[in-house]
Design a protein around this motif. Sequence first.
Motif, PDB file in Angstrom:
ATOM      1  N   LEU A 134      -4.099   0.077  -7.071  1.00 52.78           N
ATOM      2  CA  LEU A 134      -4.147   1.488  -6.697  1.00 52.78           C
ATOM      3  C   LEU A 134      -5.449   1.815  -5.980  1.00 52.78           C
ATOM      4  CD1 LEU A 134      -2.641   3.275  -9.831  1.00 52.78           C
ATOM      5  CD2 LEU A 134      -1.690   3.272  -7.520  1.00 52.78           C
ATOM      6  N   ARG A 173      -2.963  16.544  -5.357  1.00 50.36           N
ATOM      7  CA  ARG A 173      -2.741  15.273  -4.649  1.00 50.36           C
ATOM      8  C   ARG A 173      -4.038  14.745  -4.058  1.00 50.36           C
ATOM      9  NH1 ARG A 173       1.938  17.978  -2.742  1.00 50.36           N
ATOM     10  NH2 ARG A 173       0.890  18.405  -0.743  1.00 50.36           N
ATOM     11  N   ALA A 175      -5.229   0.432  -2.476  1.00 55.96           N
ATOM     12  CA  ALA A 175      -4.225   1.110  -1.661  1.00 55.96           C
ATOM     13  C   ALA A 175      -4.689   2.494  -1.216  1.00 55.96           C
ATOM     14  CB  ALA A 175      -2.920   1.233  -2.432  1.00 55.96           C
ATOM     15  N   LEU A 176      -5.590   3.110  -1.992  1.00 60.15           N
ATOM     16  CA  LEU A 176      -5.978   4.492  -1.722  1.00 60.15           C
ATOM     17  C   LEU A 176      -7.400   4.655  -1.222  1.00 60.15           C
ATOM     18  CD1 LEU A 176      -4.137   5.918  -4.789  1.00 60.15           C
ATOM     19  CD2 LEU A 176      -3.794   6.757  -2.484  1.00 60.15           C
ATOM     20  N   ARG A 182      -6.162  11.272  -5.016  1.00 53.02           N
ATOM     21  CA  ARG A 182      -6.597  10.277  -4.028  1.00 53.02           C
ATOM     22  C   ARG A 182      -8.096  10.017  -4.149  1.00 53.02           C
ATOM     23  NH1 ARG A 182      -9.016  10.960   0.535  1.00 53.02           N
ATOM     24  NH2 ARG A 182      -8.575  13.201   0.545  1.00 53.02           N
ATOM     25  N   GLN A 213       0.917   3.981  -3.028  1.00 54.49           N
ATOM     26  CA  GLN A 213       0.593   5.378  -2.722  1.00 54.49           C
ATOM     27  C   GLN A 213       1.712   6.302  -3.183  1.00 54.49           C
ATOM     28  OE1 GLN A 213      -0.237   5.372   1.486  1.00 54.49           O
ATOM     29  NE2 GLN A 213      -2.044   4.075   1.245  1.00 54.49           N
ATOM     30  N   SER A 214       2.955   5.856  -3.021  1.00 53.93           N
ATOM     31  CA  SER A 214       4.081   6.677  -3.473  1.00 53.93           C
ATOM     32  C   SER A 214       4.109   6.788  -4.992  1.00 53.93           C
ATOM     33  CB  SER A 214       5.403   6.100  -2.952  1.00 53.93           C
ATOM     34  OG  SER A 214       5.751   4.895  -3.624  1.00 53.93           O
ATOM     35  N   GLN A 264       1.601   9.500  -5.780  1.00 53.14           N
ATOM     36  CA  GLN A 264       2.087  10.817  -5.376  1.00 53.14           C
ATOM     37  C   GLN A 264       3.188  11.307  -6.319  1.00 53.14           C
ATOM     38  OE1 GLN A 264       3.250  10.239  -1.301  1.00 53.14           O
ATOM     39  NE2 GLN A 264       1.146   9.873  -0.608  1.00 53.14           N
ATOM     40  N   ALA A 302       0.829  -1.202   0.000  1.00 54.64           N
ATOM     41  CA  ALA A 302       0.000   0.000   0.000  1.00 54.64           C
ATOM     42  C   ALA A 302       0.864   1.252   0.000  1.00 54.64           C
ATOM     43  CB  ALA A 302      -0.932  -0.007   1.211  1.00 54.64           C
TER      44      ALA A 302
END
Length: 321
Positions: free
Chosen positions: A199, A124, A202-203, A128, A100-101, A104, A96
């Motif tokens: 993704l 950002r 994870a978000l 998300r 997320q990185s 970003q 995760a």
Amino acid sequence: MAARRIVDTEKITMYVTGSSSRMLSTDVATEFRGRSIAYELLPFSFREYASYHHVLEDQQGMFDKEQQSLLKRACRDYLVQGGFPGVQMLDDNERAGVLQSYAQFTVARDVVERHGFSNAAFARNLARISLASSGRDFSISKIDGMSRSAGYSPGRATISAIIDAFEDAHLLHQVYEFTHSAQKVRLGGFKVYAEDPGLLCALAPATSDGLTRALETAVYLEMRRRASSRVGSIALLKLKSGKEIDFIEGDEAFGIAYELIQVSLSMKDEATRQREVSALHEAMARFEKNAATIITLDEESNINVPEGMIHVVPAWKWLLG
């Protein structure tokens, strides 16, 4: 540009790959003006995922019960983990964090830096929200209203431009209503789909529909892979009755449908079954199709309708193609 100079002066075929905010696929097409072909490379498909994890051994599609069981389990894992190669061997928390990185970094380099958007924090947060909304109806007006309530909004036009930049950077994809009129594209509503089901997981906060939307995301991405060599588009379909078809692939200019697909985690609930079947029944009649598909997590059957047959297919089998 060095690559352009080499192509102009040498009799060679050049392959260029990578991810760079300085030159996306649209820029390559512009720079080389008809002398290039851009290929979209998505994260692992389920077939590639299963092969990577040594689950897929028989390439002919003949699977015994033991291997079917392994593929079903692998499919569930794929919907949560996704197909980015770099996260395959990580535990849940590490995966995760890495995903997320990825998001970003893409926003920072391929969106904010490239396009010069003034508020990086807003971009950002919008990324998300967008990725967490994969498989849901998306509204620019609603995002604008939420942002104003929170004290800042750059306006609907800028929000739309940022969403478009997310798509250019291969962070997500936009899917519009099936129509021949370009003016109705966003007015009719649209959905966004993350570049990878991992993704989304994870978000997005854990929700009851999370696995359903991950499955819908995986189906869209697989349709995108398969449609790359065919004229047309993948869209959502709103019917006169008010019902919806998750995916229609076809030629909007001529009103032709190639495929009609619904996605449902399970068809065991009778109300769900009736809703999905009746929508496809209506769409099949409209486009004179004698076949359509419902993709579920585990179930398999055939449903007769006056127009022909609706095939209920488990996700693992459909994703393997």
